[in-house]
Design a protein around this motif. Structure first.
Motif, PDB file in Angstrom:
ATOM      1  N   ASN A 157       0.940  -1.109  -0.058  1.00  0.00           N
ATOM      2  CA  ASN A 157      -0.023  -0.035   0.146  1.00  0.00           C
ATOM      3  C   ASN A 157       0.858   1.192   0.039  1.00  0.00           C
ATOM      4  N   ILE A 158       1.209   1.699  -1.150  1.00  0.00           N
ATOM      5  CA  ILE A 158       2.355   2.710  -1.112  1.00  0.00           C
ATOM      6  C   ILE A 158       1.688   4.028  -1.381  1.00  0.00           C
ATOM      7  N   GLN A 159       2.032   4.872  -0.646  1.00  0.00           N
ATOM      8  CA  GLN A 159       1.677   6.367  -0.742  1.00  0.00           C
ATOM      9  C   GLN A 159       2.936   7.125  -1.016  1.00  0.00           C
ATOM     10  N   ILE A 160       2.921   7.898  -1.792  1.00  0.00           N
ATOM     11  CA  ILE A 160       4.118   8.976  -2.248  1.00  0.00           C
ATOM     12  C   ILE A 160       3.582  10.499  -1.854  1.00  0.00           C
ATOM     13  N   PHE A 161       4.129  11.010  -1.170  1.00  0.00           N
ATOM     14  CA  PHE A 161       4.126  12.342  -0.727  1.00  0.00           C
ATOM     15  C   PHE A 161       4.921  13.268  -1.321  1.00  0.00           C
ATOM     16  N   GLY A 162       4.662  14.226  -2.087  1.00  0.00           N
ATOM     17  CA  GLY A 162       5.536  15.064  -2.562  1.00  0.00           C
ATOM     18  C   GLY A 162       5.122  16.103  -3.467  1.00  0.00           C
ATOM     19  N   THR A 163       5.436  16.791  -4.444  1.00  0.00           N
ATOM     20  CA  THR A 163       4.968  17.696  -5.276  1.00  0.00           C
ATOM     21  C   THR A 163       5.495  17.332  -6.670  1.00  0.00           C
ATOM     22  N   THR A 164       4.589  18.148  -7.719  1.00  0.00           N
ATOM     23  CA  THR A 164       4.475  17.653  -8.857  1.00  0.00           C
ATOM     24  C   THR A 164       5.716  18.241  -9.665  1.00  0.00           C
ATOM     25  N   LYS A 165       6.354  19.346  -9.149  1.00  0.00           N
ATOM     26  CA  LYS A 165       7.559  19.875  -9.723  1.00  0.00           C
ATOM     27  C   LYS A 165       8.775  19.105  -9.084  1.00  0.00           C
ATOM     28  N   CYS A 166       8.823  18.478  -8.125  1.00  0.00           N
ATOM     29  CA  CYS A 166       9.963  17.688  -7.551  1.00  0.00           C
ATOM     30  C   CYS A 166      10.495  16.538  -8.490  1.00  0.00           C
ATOM     31  N   PHE A 167      11.737  16.617  -8.677  1.00  0.00           N
ATOM     32  CA  PHE A 167      12.245  15.672  -9.780  1.00  0.00           C
ATOM     33  C   PHE A 167      12.328  14.349  -9.126  1.00  0.00           C
ATOM     34  N   ASP A 168      12.989  14.289  -7.927  1.00  0.00           N
ATOM     35  CA  ASP A 168      12.830  12.940  -7.203  1.00  0.00           C
ATOM     36  C   ASP A 168      11.446  12.413  -6.888  1.00  0.00           C
ATOM     37  N   LYS A 208       1.391  20.320  -2.255  1.00  0.00           N
ATOM     38  CA  LYS A 208       0.976  21.508  -2.258  1.00  0.00           C
ATOM     39  C   LYS A 208      -0.749  21.686  -2.150  1.00  0.00           C
ATOM     40  N   GLU A 209      -1.052  20.663  -2.480  1.00  0.00           N
ATOM     41  CA  GLU A 209      -2.699  20.597  -2.636  1.00  0.00           C
ATOM     42  C   GLU A 209      -3.366  20.096  -1.328  1.00  0.00           C
ATOM     43  N   LYS A 210      -2.743  19.176  -0.743  1.00  0.00           N
ATOM     44  CA  LYS A 210      -3.342  18.414   0.648  1.00  0.00           C
ATOM     45  C   LYS A 210      -2.334  18.125   1.538  1.00  0.00           C
ATOM     46  N   GLU A 211      -1.916  18.656   2.452  1.00  0.00           N
ATOM     47  CA  GLU A 211      -1.053  18.340   3.544  1.00  0.00           C
ATOM     48  C   GLU A 211      -1.301  17.148   4.419  1.00  0.00           C
ATOM     49  N   MET A 212      -0.258  16.409   4.856  1.00  0.00           N
ATOM     50  CA  MET A 212      -0.165  15.357   5.587  1.00  0.00           C
ATOM     51  C   MET A 212      -0.754  15.422   6.988  1.00  0.00           C
ATOM     52  N   SER A 213      -1.666  14.555   7.214  1.00  0.00           N
ATOM     53  CA  SER A 213      -2.509  14.623   8.651  1.00  0.00           C
ATOM     54  C   SER A 213      -1.460  14.412   9.690  1.00  0.00           C
ATOM     55  N   ARG A 214      -2.079  14.812  10.938  1.00  0.00           N
ATOM     56  CA  ARG A 214      -1.269  14.659  12.209  1.00  0.00           C
ATOM     57  C   ARG A 214      -0.902  13.223  12.194  1.00  0.00           C
ATOM     58  N   GLY A 215      -1.686  12.213  11.985  1.00  0.00           N
ATOM     59  CA  GLY A 215      -1.450  10.907  12.088  1.00  0.00           C
ATOM     60  C   GLY A 215      -0.340  10.255  11.258  1.00  0.00           C
ATOM     61  N   GLU A 216      -0.591  10.909   9.973  1.00  0.00           N
ATOM     62  CA  GLU A 216       0.230  10.378   8.994  1.00  0.00           C
ATOM     63  C   GLU A 216       1.632  10.992   9.340  1.00  0.00           C
ATOM     64  N   PHE A 217       1.857  12.323   9.822  1.00  0.00           N
ATOM     65  CA  PHE A 217       2.904  12.979  10.030  1.00  0.00           C
ATOM     66  C   PHE A 217       3.782  11.974  11.255  1.00  0.00           C
ATOM     67  N   GLU A 218       2.944  11.445  12.242  1.00  0.00           N
ATOM     68  CA  GLU A 218       3.669  11.006  13.221  1.00  0.00           C
ATOM     69  C   GLU A 218       4.021   9.481  12.929  1.00  0.00           C
ATOM     70  N   ASN A 219       3.260   8.904  12.120  1.00  0.00           N
ATOM     71  CA  ASN A 219       3.712   7.407  11.636  1.00  0.00           C
ATOM     72  C   ASN A 219       4.850   7.535  10.880  1.00  0.00           C
ATOM     73  N   VAL A 220       4.772   8.339  10.164  1.00  0.00           N
ATOM     74  CA  VAL A 220       6.039   8.661   9.132  1.00  0.00           C
ATOM     75  C   VAL A 220       7.300   8.828   9.827  1.00  0.00           C
ATOM     76  N   PHE A 262       5.471  20.399  11.432  1.00  0.00           N
ATOM     77  CA  PHE A 262       4.090  19.891  11.000  1.00  0.00           C
ATOM     78  C   PHE A 262       3.233  21.074  10.296  1.00  0.00           C
ATOM     79  N   GLU A 263       3.129  22.344  10.949  1.00  0.00           N
ATOM     80  CA  GLU A 263       2.653  23.454  10.373  1.00  0.00           C
ATOM     81  C   GLU A 263       3.272  24.170   9.041  1.00  0.00           C
ATOM     82  N   ASN A 264       4.604  23.650   8.810  1.00  0.00           N
ATOM     83  CA  ASN A 264       5.190  24.122   7.652  1.00  0.00           C
ATOM     84  C   ASN A 264       5.823  23.100   6.838  1.00  0.00           C
TER      85      ASN A 264
END
Length: 113
Positions: free
Chosen positions: A2-13, A34-46, A83-85
């Protein structure tokens, strides 16, 4: 997987990470930070999977003022400020259940099941 990729469309990597999984026929969910930030739970798990939120910080982030502020804060405030930034995140952040990587890490992804 169950792969999730968090990033931006302009990021080469981030684009390279998407290509890595596409070429192997592995389905993934792309989350544009840039469209949807990571939730607090996702942030803590990562953060936990990476051994701490410090691994998420991009020292080359464009927002130098907030990066400097992050350095100036006391430790217990830094995690909340990051988390806020989320523009300060190093990308891509690739998550597979309880496992996560930051940056382009094909050698690690090959071993995921």
């Amino acid at each position: 997987m169950n792969i999730q990729i968090f990033g931006t469309t302009k990021c080469f990597d981030t684009k390279k990470a998407q290509r890595f999984f596409k070429e192997r026929g592995i389905r993934f969910q792309m989350i544009d930070l840039k469209e949807k930030e990571m939730s607090r739970g996702e942030f803590e798990n990562v953060s936990r999977a990476l051994g701490g939120w410090q691994a998420l910080v991009n020292p080359n982030a464009k927002d130098k003022q907030t990066l400097a502020l992050l350095d100036a804060l006391v430790d217990w405030q830094k995690e909340d400020k990051l988390f806020e930034n989320q523009q300060l995140f190093r990308t891509p952040i690739v998550r597979n259940g309880r496992q996560a990587t930051v940056g382009y890490q094909p050698d690690v992804w090959k071993n995921w099941e």
